[in-house]
Design a protein around this motif. Sequence first.
Motif, PDB file in Angstrom:
ATOM      1  N   THR A  80       1.007  -1.141  -0.036  1.00  0.00           N
ATOM      2  CA  THR A  80      -0.076   0.019  -0.080  1.00  0.00           C
ATOM      3  C   THR A  80       0.897   1.075  -0.172  1.00  0.00           C
ATOM      4  O   THR A  80       2.122   1.379   0.414  1.00  0.00           O
ATOM      5  CB  THR A  80      -1.012   0.143   1.266  1.00  0.00           C
ATOM      6  N   CYS A  81       0.419   2.397  -0.359  1.00  0.00           N
ATOM      7  CA  CYS A  81       1.036   3.636  -0.476  1.00  0.00           C
ATOM      8  C   CYS A  81       0.234   4.556   0.222  1.00  0.00           C
ATOM      9  O   CYS A  81      -1.046   4.608  -0.118  1.00  0.00           O
ATOM     10  CB  CYS A  81       1.645   4.010  -1.716  1.00  0.00           C
ATOM     11  N   SER A  82       0.801   5.947   0.689  1.00  0.00           N
ATOM     12  CA  SER A  82      -0.290   6.606   1.195  1.00  0.00           C
ATOM     13  C   SER A  82       0.240   8.078   1.147  1.00  0.00           C
ATOM     14  O   SER A  82       1.412   8.668   0.876  1.00  0.00           O
ATOM     15  CB  SER A  82      -0.340   6.304   2.910  1.00  0.00           C
ATOM     16  N   PHE A  83      -0.557   9.187   1.730  1.00  0.00           N
ATOM     17  CA  PHE A  83      -0.181  10.333   1.664  1.00  0.00           C
ATOM     18  C   PHE A  83       0.657  10.698   2.831  1.00  0.00           C
ATOM     19  O   PHE A  83       1.346  11.754   2.869  1.00  0.00           O
ATOM     20  CB  PHE A  83      -1.600  11.102   1.725  1.00  0.00           C
ATOM     21  N   ASP A  84       0.773   9.659   3.990  1.00  0.00           N
ATOM     22  CA  ASP A  84       1.786   9.920   4.986  1.00  0.00           C
ATOM     23  C   ASP A  84       3.335   9.714   4.404  1.00  0.00           C
ATOM     24  O   ASP A  84       4.291   9.619   5.484  1.00  0.00           O
ATOM     25  CB  ASP A  84       1.296   8.922   6.256  1.00  0.00           C
ATOM     26  N   ARG A  85       3.380   9.604   3.122  1.00  0.00           N
ATOM     27  CA  ARG A  85       4.844   9.651   2.626  1.00  0.00           C
ATOM     28  C   ARG A  85       5.555   8.221   2.788  1.00  0.00           C
ATOM     29  O   ARG A  85       6.738   8.219   2.698  1.00  0.00           O
ATOM     30  CB  ARG A  85       6.013  10.507   3.359  1.00  0.00           C
ATOM     31  N   THR A  86       4.767   7.510   3.035  1.00  0.00           N
ATOM     32  CA  THR A  86       5.398   5.917   3.131  1.00  0.00           C
ATOM     33  C   THR A  86       4.381   4.751   2.360  1.00  0.00           C
ATOM     34  O   THR A  86       3.458   5.112   1.804  1.00  0.00           O
ATOM     35  CB  THR A  86       5.320   5.364   4.591  1.00  0.00           C
ATOM     36  N   ALA A  87       5.283   3.708   1.957  1.00  0.00           N
ATOM     37  CA  ALA A  87       4.508   2.319   1.491  1.00  0.00           C
ATOM     38  C   ALA A  87       4.834   1.564   2.308  1.00  0.00           C
ATOM     39  O   ALA A  87       5.790   1.344   3.152  1.00  0.00           O
ATOM     40  CB  ALA A  87       5.177   2.163   0.009  1.00  0.00           C
ATOM     41  N   ALA A  88       3.943   0.547   2.560  1.00  0.00           N
ATOM     42  CA  ALA A  88       4.032  -0.549   3.394  1.00  0.00           C
ATOM     43  C   ALA A  88       3.908  -2.205   2.669  1.00  0.00           C
ATOM     44  O   ALA A  88       2.915  -2.141   2.053  1.00  0.00           O
ATOM     45  CB  ALA A  88       3.017  -0.575   4.554  1.00  0.00           C
ATOM     46  N   VAL A  89       4.429  -3.054   3.229  1.00  0.00           N
ATOM     47  CA  VAL A  89       4.280  -4.319   2.555  1.00  0.00           C
ATOM     48  C   VAL A  89       3.693  -5.158   3.775  1.00  0.00           C
ATOM     49  O   VAL A  89       4.108  -5.239   4.868  1.00  0.00           O
ATOM     50  CB  VAL A  89       5.727  -5.087   2.272  1.00  0.00           C
ATOM     51  N   TRP A  90       2.542  -5.885   3.495  1.00  0.00           N
ATOM     52  CA  TRP A  90       1.731  -6.670   4.312  1.00  0.00           C
ATOM     53  C   TRP A  90       1.727  -8.333   3.852  1.00  0.00           C
ATOM     54  O   TRP A  90       1.574  -8.398   2.987  1.00  0.00           O
ATOM     55  CB  TRP A  90       0.401  -6.189   4.491  1.00  0.00           C
ATOM     56  N   GLU A  91       1.699  -8.787   5.145  1.00  0.00           N
ATOM     57  CA  GLU A  91       1.602 -10.494   4.718  1.00  0.00           C
ATOM     58  C   GLU A  91       0.652 -11.052   5.548  1.00  0.00           C
ATOM     59  O   GLU A  91       0.409 -10.645   6.988  1.00  0.00           O
ATOM     60  CB  GLU A  91       3.019 -10.993   4.974  1.00  0.00           C
ATOM     61  N   GLU A  92      -0.175 -12.087   4.893  1.00  0.00           N
ATOM     62  CA  GLU A  92      -1.295 -12.534   5.886  1.00  0.00           C
ATOM     63  C   GLU A  92      -0.703 -13.753   6.607  1.00  0.00           C
ATOM     64  O   GLU A  92       0.088 -14.559   5.957  1.00  0.00           O
ATOM     65  CB  GLU A  92      -2.256 -13.153   4.587  1.00  0.00           C
ATOM     66  N   GLN A  93      -1.068 -13.842   7.746  1.00  0.00           N
ATOM     67  CA  GLN A  93      -0.604 -14.642   8.599  1.00  0.00           C
ATOM     68  C   GLN A  93      -1.629 -15.835   8.564  1.00  0.00           C
ATOM     69  O   GLN A  93      -2.692 -15.584   9.337  1.00  0.00           O
ATOM     70  CB  GLN A  93      -0.344 -14.351  10.214  1.00  0.00           C
ATOM     71  N   ILE A  94      -0.968 -17.038   8.562  1.00  0.00           N
ATOM     72  CA  ILE A  94      -1.833 -18.222   8.743  1.00  0.00           C
ATOM     73  C   ILE A  94      -1.044 -19.139   9.926  1.00  0.00           C
ATOM     74  O   ILE A  94      -0.047 -19.541   9.726  1.00  0.00           O
ATOM     75  CB  ILE A  94      -1.852 -19.153   7.354  1.00  0.00           C
ATOM     76  N   SER A  95      -2.094 -19.647  10.708  1.00  0.00           N
ATOM     77  CA  SER A  95      -1.802 -20.417  11.841  1.00  0.00           C
ATOM     78  C   SER A  95      -2.627 -21.261  12.156  1.00  0.00           C
ATOM     79  O   SER A  95      -4.160 -21.035  12.145  1.00  0.00           O
ATOM     80  CB  SER A  95      -1.641 -19.485  13.093  1.00  0.00           C
ATOM     81  N   GLY A  96      -2.332 -22.539  12.035  1.00  0.00           N
ATOM     82  CA  GLY A  96      -3.311 -23.696  12.444  1.00  0.00           C
ATOM     83  C   GLY A  96      -3.826 -24.134  11.244  1.00  0.00           C
ATOM     84  O   GLY A  96      -3.842 -23.624  10.225  1.00  0.00           O
ATOM     85  N   ALA A  97      -4.408 -25.468  11.480  1.00  0.00           N
ATOM     86  CA  ALA A  97      -5.172 -26.438  10.372  1.00  0.00           C
ATOM     87  C   ALA A  97      -6.242 -25.702   9.721  1.00  0.00           C
ATOM     88  O   ALA A  97      -6.654 -25.716   8.556  1.00  0.00           O
ATOM     89  CB  ALA A  97      -4.918 -27.766  10.582  1.00  0.00           C
ATOM     90  N   LYS A  98      -7.086 -24.976  10.616  1.00  0.00           N
ATOM     91  CA  LYS A  98      -8.425 -24.497  10.246  1.00  0.00           C
ATOM     92  C   LYS A  98      -8.325 -23.113   9.850  1.00  0.00           C
ATOM     93  O   LYS A  98      -9.222 -22.353   9.673  1.00  0.00           O
ATOM     94  CB  LYS A  98      -9.316 -24.598  11.364  1.00  0.00           C
ATOM     95  N   ALA A  99      -6.942 -22.636   9.535  1.00  0.00           N
ATOM     96  CA  ALA A  99      -6.920 -21.114   9.477  1.00  0.00           C
ATOM     97  C   ALA A  99      -7.773 -20.771   8.139  1.00  0.00           C
ATOM     98  O   ALA A  99      -8.320 -19.962   7.864  1.00  0.00           O
ATOM     99  CB  ALA A  99      -5.459 -20.785   9.149  1.00  0.00           C
ATOM    100  N   SER A 100      -7.766 -21.751   6.984  1.00  0.00           N
ATOM    101  CA  SER A 100      -8.279 -21.513   5.864  1.00  0.00           C
ATOM    102  C   SER A 100      -9.937 -21.419   6.067  1.00  0.00           C
ATOM    103  O   SER A 100     -10.661 -20.917   5.134  1.00  0.00           O
ATOM    104  CB  SER A 100      -8.102 -22.428   4.819  1.00  0.00           C
ATOM    105  N   GLU A 101     -10.429 -21.941   7.028  1.00  0.00           N
ATOM    106  CA  GLU A 101     -12.003 -22.036   7.192  1.00  0.00           C
ATOM    107  C   GLU A 101     -12.439 -20.796   8.020  1.00  0.00           C
ATOM    108  O   GLU A 101     -13.722 -20.644   8.161  1.00  0.00           O
ATOM    109  CB  GLU A 101     -12.408 -23.445   7.934  1.00  0.00           C
ATOM    110  N   SER A 102     -11.481 -20.071   8.716  1.00  0.00           N
ATOM    111  CA  SER A 102     -11.589 -18.928   9.435  1.00  0.00           C
ATOM    112  C   SER A 102     -12.296 -17.784   8.548  1.00  0.00           C
ATOM    113  O   SER A 102     -12.175 -17.846   7.333  1.00  0.00           O
ATOM    114  CB  SER A 102     -10.509 -18.263  10.144  1.00  0.00           C
ATOM    115  N   GLU A 103     -13.372 -17.104   9.176  1.00  0.00           N
ATOM    116  CA  GLU A 103     -14.015 -16.148   8.365  1.00  0.00           C
ATOM    117  C   GLU A 103     -13.313 -14.772   8.367  1.00  0.00           C
ATOM    118  O   GLU A 103     -13.448 -13.886   7.500  1.00  0.00           O
ATOM    119  CB  GLU A 103     -15.331 -15.607   9.251  1.00  0.00           C
ATOM    120  N   HIS A 104     -11.963 -14.884   9.084  1.00  0.00           N
ATOM    121  CA  HIS A 104     -11.142 -13.599   9.113  1.00  0.00           C
ATOM    122  C   HIS A 104      -9.739 -13.736   9.071  1.00  0.00           C
ATOM    123  O   HIS A 104      -9.309 -14.997   9.519  1.00  0.00           O
ATOM    124  CB  HIS A 104     -11.620 -12.708  10.475  1.00  0.00           C
TER     125      HIS A 104
END
Length: 349
Positions: A80-104
């Motif tokens: 992402t990039c912003s008016f705050d003069r920065t860009a940020a890299v984000w990674e999705e965190q997956i933990s546990g066998a049921k992570a793919s079934e989570s709603e969030h």
Amino acid sequence: MQQQQYYDSRVIPVDHKDIIHDVAYDFYGRRMATCSSDQSVKVWDFKKGEWHCTANWKTHSGSVWRVDWAHPEFGQLLVTCSFDRTAAVWEEQISGAKASESEHSNWTKKASLVDSRTSVTDVKFAPKHLGLMLATCSSDGTVRIYEAPDVMNLSQWSLMHEIVCKACCSCISWNPSRIHHPMIAVGSDDTSMSTLAKVLVYEYNDTSRKWNKIEVLHTVSDPVHGIAFAPNLGRKYHQLAVASKDLRIFKLDPLGSEPNGQTKLDVRQPAQFDQLLDDEHASQVWRVQWNVTGTTLASSGNDGCVRLWKANYLDNWKCIAVLKGDGVLDPSDPTHKKQPQWVQEIRHF
């Protein structure tokens, strides 16, 4: 016999508290990210025929202008990039066998790129064959190229190159071609009269290990809001769409290398659509995007419509569909009754 309509539209209540600046789909078109002036990003997953918000978090301390997905080979990454003069890299965190079934899902900031002194107006991941790289452009007229030396350590990003464009930068696009040198197109929304050229094309030279300006599209003199290279798929030339006061399509044909190693381009403009014609955007054009084969172009404008464009075998570009802001085909569009079935099936772009 009346033609059956295959176009399906749906309204997604995104619940952003301010204007939405960008929408990006992942590689497979099954995930979507939105960013807004409310300083947040939302991630949506397409499940059981509906779009569900699976993540919502504050990303910056200013308006978030753009969001982009990395190729899934590198994992589930957003930038992402912003008016705050920065860009940020984000990674999705997956933990546990049921992570793919989570709603969030949970997204973690892996890196913050803070080299810009002004608003970062656009950010794009590089094509997969170049590795895990990204480019940012800022209103200070600088394009910055970053690379992750170790894809397993996303907290480390090296600033590899700085390209000084000498004009306020508004948008960038990587050339996805595998058979040509890395290439970037930069658009400017600078309104000063001293900056006449609004589209610059840069190419990476392996010998000098620098990015060199190889072309300036002087015919574009109005502020540029969006720019996009078409997927190559074996073409010997490049196609570049430019969104400005009007919509333009350029053909960049490499003619070989000059003595200094730079590629010489033959530039042609097979299409220009201004506001004076009945089937064009009666307003500023803000975004352009190609389909996966680079044969159909979508554009959106202040008139609340998305238009689809396609060229025939003579390279004559025409509007083949007009989609209104409420998601339906415009019945007043003269091309509406002449749509082939495949046009009616286009939904996401």
